[in-house]
Design a protein around this motif. Structure first.
Motif, PDB file in Angstrom:
ATOM      1  N   THR A  67     -22.071   4.078   3.743  1.00 18.23           N
ATOM      2  CA  THR A  67     -23.201   3.417   3.827  1.00 18.23           C
ATOM      3  C   THR A  67     -23.444   2.725   2.975  1.00 18.23           C
ATOM      4  OG1 THR A  67     -24.820   5.196   3.283  1.00 18.23           O
ATOM      5  CG2 THR A  67     -23.809   5.590   5.547  1.00 18.23           C
ATOM      6  N   ILE A  68     -23.653   3.509   2.235  1.00 13.20           N
ATOM      7  CA  ILE A  68     -24.489   2.447   0.806  1.00 13.20           C
ATOM      8  C   ILE A  68     -23.871   1.169   0.797  1.00 13.20           C
ATOM      9  CG2 ILE A  68     -24.667   2.407  -1.565  1.00 13.20           C
ATOM     10  CD1 ILE A  68     -24.711   5.258  -1.633  1.00 13.20           C
ATOM     11  N   TYR A  69     -22.139   0.733   0.615  1.00 13.75           N
ATOM     12  CA  TYR A  69     -21.432  -0.153   0.431  1.00 13.75           C
ATOM     13  C   TYR A  69     -21.956  -1.306   1.891  1.00 13.75           C
ATOM     14  CZ  TYR A  69     -17.768   1.848  -2.223  1.00 13.75           C
ATOM     15  OH  TYR A  69     -17.216   2.820  -3.093  1.00 13.75           O
ATOM     16  N   VAL A  70     -22.146  -1.014   3.046  1.00 10.76           N
ATOM     17  CA  VAL A  70     -22.601  -1.675   3.743  1.00 10.76           C
ATOM     18  C   VAL A  70     -23.881  -2.179   3.931  1.00 10.76           C
ATOM     19  CG1 VAL A  70     -23.209  -1.372   6.487  1.00 10.76           C
ATOM     20  CG2 VAL A  70     -21.638  -0.642   6.173  1.00 10.76           C
ATOM     21  N   TYR A  71     -24.641  -1.441   3.445  1.00  5.79           N
ATOM     22  CA  TYR A  71     -26.024  -1.674   2.856  1.00  5.79           C
ATOM     23  C   TYR A  71     -26.758  -2.636   2.591  1.00  5.79           C
ATOM     24  CZ  TYR A  71     -31.020  -0.676   1.561  1.00  5.79           C
ATOM     25  OH  TYR A  71     -32.138  -0.678   0.909  1.00  5.79           O
ATOM     26  N   GLN A  72     -25.699  -2.392   1.471  1.00  8.19           N
ATOM     27  CA  GLN A  72     -25.599  -3.889  -0.607  1.00  8.19           C
ATOM     28  C   GLN A  72     -24.374  -5.046   0.410  1.00  8.19           C
ATOM     29  OE1 GLN A  72     -24.457  -1.547  -4.064  1.00  8.19           O
ATOM     30  NE2 GLN A  72     -26.313  -0.601  -3.970  1.00  8.19           N
ATOM     31  N   SER A  73     -24.229  -4.814   1.034  1.00 10.48           N
ATOM     32  CA  SER A  73     -23.175  -5.286   2.382  1.00 10.48           C
ATOM     33  C   SER A  73     -24.391  -7.627   2.593  1.00 10.48           C
ATOM     34  CB  SER A  73     -22.337  -5.392   3.224  1.00 10.48           C
ATOM     35  OG  SER A  73     -23.150  -5.376   4.316  1.00 10.48           O
ATOM     36  N   GLY A  74     -26.064  -6.524   2.835  1.00 19.99           N
ATOM     37  CA  GLY A  74     -26.829  -7.218   3.423  1.00 19.99           C
ATOM     38  C   GLY A  74     -26.981  -7.173   5.080  1.00 19.99           C
ATOM     39  N   GLU A  75     -26.167  -6.134   5.720  1.00 24.13           N
ATOM     40  CA  GLU A  75     -25.887  -5.746   7.345  1.00 24.13           C
ATOM     41  C   GLU A  75     -27.512  -5.631   7.950  1.00 24.13           C
ATOM     42  OE1 GLU A  75     -25.227  -5.596  11.027  1.00 24.13           O
ATOM     43  OE2 GLU A  75     -23.227  -5.923   9.547  1.00 24.13           O
TER      44      GLU A  75
END
Length: 330
Positions: free
Chosen positions: A95-103
């Protein structure tokens, strides 16, 4: 003749009663809301989830679970983001990776199941008094780079004063599903495996369990349930009901012995005997692998990000309030 007629009447009554029961069960099934869940692995580590299904806790909450095995947290997240499933079940790092991808419609965690890493370190040779220092100079088949199993393993090494980059060789190129086979085939001196795979290697005479990584990595929101923020916002009752069922599963494993738990989940592991299943449940139970409740504390959240930062997979902490959805379960 009277006996024949009486028998026919009794048979008719039995058939009629059975038909009513079947109709009622079908009606009950039709009343359930089907929720598609992508699970990152199929392992005894997730016993509370399978308990919640087998004991009817999800059904009691009006939910029918449709589980899909989706190996790899990145694959689970892709399934959630593409709306192939409503809920993902994997490491919270995803979830952190998705959040920091700008989704924009990013994924939030709403319930935790496991409290620490679920992998065991398996050696090719037998050690009577194993320590992590025995890994120096050795070749280890680890998990996927950036995944929680590998990052937790590396954290444990650093805590023991071992440099995971220079003091040993960790192979992160082997696919999760192929790790056991690669080790049995002769690759590596050690491998990190979930159960029942670790026991399978032991019983086949190819290795020995020497450590539980979960005890070395500390408490983290290791395996959690998450969904898009929009889905949670639009379906708060489903999220609450789902969370209630998960909590009941956690309560069951906390309040019952390993054999009772094993019997409850045996349908999910038909190739594993009750004796072996009981042993494996006991391993996780003794290692405090499962959370006592679904909530995720800020300390747990911060620790998992400390592990990610130490592994070079995260530059700055992601906000707890943005990514953790708190529901009033029970």
């Amino acid at each position: 003749m009277k006996k024949v007629i009486l028998s026919l009447i009794c048979l008719a009554i039995i058939i009629c009663f059975s038909t009513i029961v079947i109709i009622k069960n079908n009606d009950k099934q039709d009343d359930l809301t089907t929720i598609k869940v992508a699970e990152v692995a199929h392992t005894i580590f997730y016993a509370p989830q399978y308990v919640a299904i087998s004991q009817g806790y999800f059904a009691d909450e009006g939910i029918n679970i449709e589980l899909t095995l989706t190996p790899g947290a990145d694959k689970v997240m892709a399934a959630v983001l593409s709306n192939d499933v409503q809920i993902g079940f994997s490491g919270s790092e995803a979830t952190i990776y998705v959040y920091q991808s700008g989704e924009k419609d990013y994924v939030k965690t709403f319930a935790g199941l496991t409290a620490r890493d679920g992998t065991f370190l398996v050696s090719r040779e037998k050690y009577d008094n194993f320590t992590l220092d025995d890994l120096k100079g050795k070749y280890v088949i680890g998990g996927r780079a950036g995944g929680m199993p590998e990052m937790t393993f590396e954290w444990a090494l650093r805590e023991a004063g071992i440099d995971p980059k220079n003091d040993l060789t960790i192979d992160t190129s082997v696919a999760f599903a192929a790790m056991e086979g690669a080790f049995i085939g002769g690759t590596g001196d050690f491998v990190t495996l979930f159960e029942p795979n670790a026991l399978s290697v032991e019983k086949a005479g190819f290795g020995h369990v020497v450590a539980y990584i979960g005890e070395l990595g500390g408490e983290v929101p290791y395996t959690v349930y998450h969904a898009r923020g929009s889905y949670i916002e639009q379906n708060p009752d489903i999220i609450k009901s789902f969370s209630n069922a998960v909590q009941k599963g956690l309560d069951f494993v906390a309040n019952n012995d390993s054999e009772t738990i094993a019997k409850s989940i045996v349908e999910f592991f038909p190739d594993t005997s009750i004796n072996d299943l009981t042993l494996l449940v006991e391993r996780y139970k003794n290692g405090n692998a499962w959370k006592t409740d679904i909530s995720i504390t800020k300390d747990e959240w911060n620790h998992i990000q400390e592990i990610m930062i130490a592994s070079g997979e995260l530059k700055q902490m992601a906000p707890y309030d943005d990514l953790i959805y708190t529901t009033n379960f029970k």
